[in-house]
Design a protein around this motif. Structure first.
Motif, PDB file in Angstrom:
ATOM      1  N   HIS A 159     102.243  49.596  77.445  1.00  0.00           N
ATOM      2  CA  HIS A 159     102.659  48.421  76.687  1.00  0.00           C
ATOM      3  C   HIS A 159     103.175  48.813  75.311  1.00  0.00           C
ATOM      4  N   GLY A 160     103.903  47.893  74.701  1.00  0.00           N
ATOM      5  CA  GLY A 160     104.332  48.080  73.321  1.00  0.00           C
ATOM      6  C   GLY A 160     105.834  48.227  73.157  1.00  0.00           C
ATOM      7  N   THR A 161     106.208  48.371  71.880  1.00  0.00           N
ATOM      8  CA  THR A 161     107.612  48.398  71.449  1.00  0.00           C
ATOM      9  C   THR A 161     107.931  49.752  70.832  1.00  0.00           C
ATOM     10  N   GLU A 162     109.097  50.285  71.145  1.00  0.00           N
ATOM     11  CA  GLU A 162     109.513  51.538  70.508  1.00  0.00           C
ATOM     12  C   GLU A 162     111.029  51.555  70.319  1.00  0.00           C
ATOM     13  N   THR A 163     111.473  52.409  69.407  1.00  0.00           N
ATOM     14  CA  THR A 163     112.909  52.521  69.114  1.00  0.00           C
ATOM     15  C   THR A 163     113.290  53.994  69.065  1.00  0.00           C
TER      16      THR A 163
ATOM     17  N   ILE B  76     114.518  48.823  62.102  1.00  0.00           N
ATOM     18  CA  ILE B  76     114.491  47.903  63.248  1.00  0.00           C
ATOM     19  C   ILE B  76     113.109  47.893  63.892  1.00  0.00           C
ATOM     20  N   GLN B  77     112.514  49.071  64.038  1.00  0.00           N
ATOM     21  CA  GLN B  77     111.182  49.138  64.653  1.00  0.00           C
ATOM     22  C   GLN B  77     110.161  48.372  63.809  1.00  0.00           C
ATOM     23  N   ALA B  78     110.243  48.482  62.497  1.00  0.00           N
ATOM     24  CA  ALA B  78     109.302  47.763  61.617  1.00  0.00           C
ATOM     25  C   ALA B  78     109.441  46.255  61.813  1.00  0.00           C
ATOM     26  N   GLU B  79     110.676  45.784  61.904  1.00  0.00           N
ATOM     27  CA  GLU B  79     110.900  44.343  62.090  1.00  0.00           C
ATOM     28  C   GLU B  79     110.413  43.898  63.471  1.00  0.00           C
ATOM     29  N   LEU B  80     110.703  44.692  64.487  1.00  0.00           N
ATOM     30  CA  LEU B  80     110.277  44.336  65.852  1.00  0.00           C
ATOM     31  C   LEU B  80     108.756  44.315  65.954  1.00  0.00           C
ATOM     32  N   ALA B  81     108.110  45.313  65.371  1.00  0.00           N
ATOM     33  CA  ALA B  81     106.652  45.397  65.459  1.00  0.00           C
ATOM     34  C   ALA B  81     106.011  44.184  64.784  1.00  0.00           C
ATOM     35  N   ALA B  82     106.561  43.788  63.640  1.00  0.00           N
ATOM     36  CA  ALA B  82     106.004  42.645  62.909  1.00  0.00           C
ATOM     37  C   ALA B  82     106.266  41.337  63.661  1.00  0.00           C
ATOM     38  N   ALA B  83     107.442  41.203  64.238  1.00  0.00           N
ATOM     39  CA  ALA B  83     107.823  39.931  64.859  1.00  0.00           C
ATOM     40  C   ALA B  83     107.190  39.746  66.238  1.00  0.00           C
ATOM     41  N   LEU B  84     107.161  40.802  67.020  1.00  0.00           N
ATOM     42  CA  LEU B  84     106.727  40.663  68.419  1.00  0.00           C
ATOM     43  C   LEU B  84     105.216  40.806  68.559  1.00  0.00           C
ATOM     44  N   GLU B  85     104.585  41.455  67.576  1.00  0.00           N
ATOM     45  CA  GLU B  85     103.131  41.621  67.563  1.00  0.00           C
ATOM     46  C   GLU B  85     102.614  42.341  68.807  1.00  0.00           C
ATOM     47  N   LEU B  86     103.395  43.279  69.287  1.00  0.00           N
ATOM     48  CA  LEU B  86     102.932  44.141  70.384  1.00  0.00           C
ATOM     49  C   LEU B  86     102.546  45.483  69.774  1.00  0.00           C
ATOM     50  N   THR B  87     101.992  46.364  70.587  1.00  0.00           N
ATOM     51  CA  THR B  87     101.622  47.685  70.079  1.00  0.00           C
ATOM     52  C   THR B  87     102.853  48.393  69.523  1.00  0.00           C
TER      53      THR B  87
ATOM     54  N   LEU C 229     118.355  52.904  70.137  1.00  0.00           N
ATOM     55  CA  LEU C 229     118.070  52.241  71.406  1.00  0.00           C
ATOM     56  C   LEU C 229     116.670  51.643  71.312  1.00  0.00           C
ATOM     57  N   VAL C 230     116.585  50.329  71.452  1.00  0.00           N
ATOM     58  CA  VAL C 230     115.279  49.673  71.367  1.00  0.00           C
ATOM     59  C   VAL C 230     114.742  49.429  72.772  1.00  0.00           C
ATOM     60  N   GLU C 231     113.442  49.670  72.895  1.00  0.00           N
ATOM     61  CA  GLU C 231     112.703  49.325  74.121  1.00  0.00           C
ATOM     62  C   GLU C 231     111.773  48.191  73.694  1.00  0.00           C
ATOM     63  N   LEU C 232     112.161  46.968  74.028  1.00  0.00           N
ATOM     64  CA  LEU C 232     111.498  45.787  73.460  1.00  0.00           C
ATOM     65  C   LEU C 232     110.025  45.710  73.853  1.00  0.00           C
ATOM     66  N   ALA C 233     109.769  45.932  75.120  1.00  0.00           N
ATOM     67  CA  ALA C 233     108.415  45.824  75.676  1.00  0.00           C
ATOM     68  C   ALA C 233     108.490  46.380  77.094  1.00  0.00           C
ATOM     69  N   PHE C 234     107.332  46.475  77.750  1.00  0.00           N
ATOM     70  CA  PHE C 234     107.297  47.046  79.110  1.00  0.00           C
ATOM     71  C   PHE C 234     107.441  45.931  80.151  1.00  0.00           C
ATOM     72  N   ILE C 235     108.541  45.981  80.862  1.00  0.00           N
ATOM     73  CA  ILE C 235     108.771  44.995  81.923  1.00  0.00           C
ATOM     74  C   ILE C 235     107.857  45.293  83.115  1.00  0.00           C
ATOM     75  N   SER C 236     107.320  46.510  83.151  1.00  0.00           N
ATOM     76  CA  SER C 236     106.406  46.908  84.232  1.00  0.00           C
ATOM     77  C   SER C 236     104.976  46.427  83.984  1.00  0.00           C
ATOM     78  N   ASN C 237     104.734  45.881  82.792  1.00  0.00           N
ATOM     79  CA  ASN C 237     103.418  45.320  82.452  1.00  0.00           C
ATOM     80  C   ASN C 237     103.490  43.803  82.655  1.00  0.00           C
ATOM     81  N   PRO C 238     102.648  43.238  83.538  1.00  0.00           N
ATOM     82  CA  PRO C 238     102.796  41.806  83.870  1.00  0.00           C
ATOM     83  C   PRO C 238     102.781  40.883  82.650  1.00  0.00           C
ATOM     84  N   ALA C 239     101.910  41.174  81.661  1.00  0.00           N
ATOM     85  CA  ALA C 239     101.829  40.305  80.477  1.00  0.00           C
ATOM     86  C   ALA C 239     103.106  40.415  79.640  1.00  0.00           C
ATOM     87  N   GLU C 240     103.607  41.629  79.492  1.00  0.00           N
ATOM     88  CA  GLU C 240     104.823  41.808  78.681  1.00  0.00           C
ATOM     89  C   GLU C 240     106.054  41.316  79.444  1.00  0.00           C
TER      90      GLU C 240
END
Ligand code: ZN
Length: 185
Positions: free
Chosen positions: A91-95, A111-122, A144-155
């Motif tokens: 799970h989580g967000t990475e760039t 971008i990663q700082a903004e995504l981490a603050a806005a999405l509140e994922l790991t 290249l941003v990886e927003l979240a894990f599509i393989s994780n049911p919650a994300e």
């Protein structure tokens, strides 16, 4: 005003990218977020160029995407993806940015700082790689941003939500805006 190239990951047809346990296609999410990002950036006065339009077989060729960005002499390139892993727990967000490019690294950080603050994922932070084609071959700063894990049911469920997609687009736009403002100084 800067020209921003937005790269919605995967072509849809024939390549949906990763597919979540609930059947969500990565290509649908990246296209939705890309359109939202384009709309936000245009409102802010930026020129936008997309490397793909809907389900777009010609965009399956990454060289085609890079050529569009390079030929347009875009100032910056942002690729949008969803992550996937064998473990449904990941799970989580990475760039990502290209190793050795200071401007891209700074852009990735913002971008990663903004995504981490806005999405509140790991916050998985920024990562460097030499194997990502679009980062390697674009002539302008690129991330290249990886927003979240599509393989994780919650994300996967979050990625499907329009409000989440909108927050992600706003966060990317905010990071881009900060970077462009700093570049202009
Ligand atoms: Zn992808």
């Amino acid at each position: 005003m800067a020209t921003i190239c937005i790269d919605p990951g995967h072509s849809g047809l024939p390549d949906p990218g990763a597919v979540g346990p609930g059947g969500t296609k990565e290509s649908d999410i990246t296209w939705a977020v890309a359109q939202k990002l384009r709309d936000i950036l245009r409102t802010e006065g930026y020129q936008c160029l997309l490397t793909r339009c809907g389900d777009d077989p010609q965009s399956d060729d990454l060289a085609y995407r890079v050529r569009l960005a390079n030929d347009a002499a875009a100032d910056v390139f942002v690729s949008i993806h969803c992550n996937a892993a064998a473990s449904s727990q990941a799970h989580g967000t990475e760039t990502w940015h290209c190793a050795g490019c200071t401007a891209s690294r700074q852009l990735a950080k913002l971008i990663q700082a903004e995504l981490a603050a806005a999405l509140e994922l790991t916050d998985r932070g920024i990562k460097t790689g030499q194997s990502l084609y679009v980062l390697l071959h674009t002539l302008m700063p690129a991330v290249l941003v990886e927003l979240a894990f599509i393989s994780n049911p919650a994300e996967e469920e979050l990625l499907r939500q329009e409000s989440f997609q909108h927050q992600a687009a706003c966060a990317i736009a905010a990071g881009l805006g900060k970077w462009l403002a700093a570049e202009a100084e």
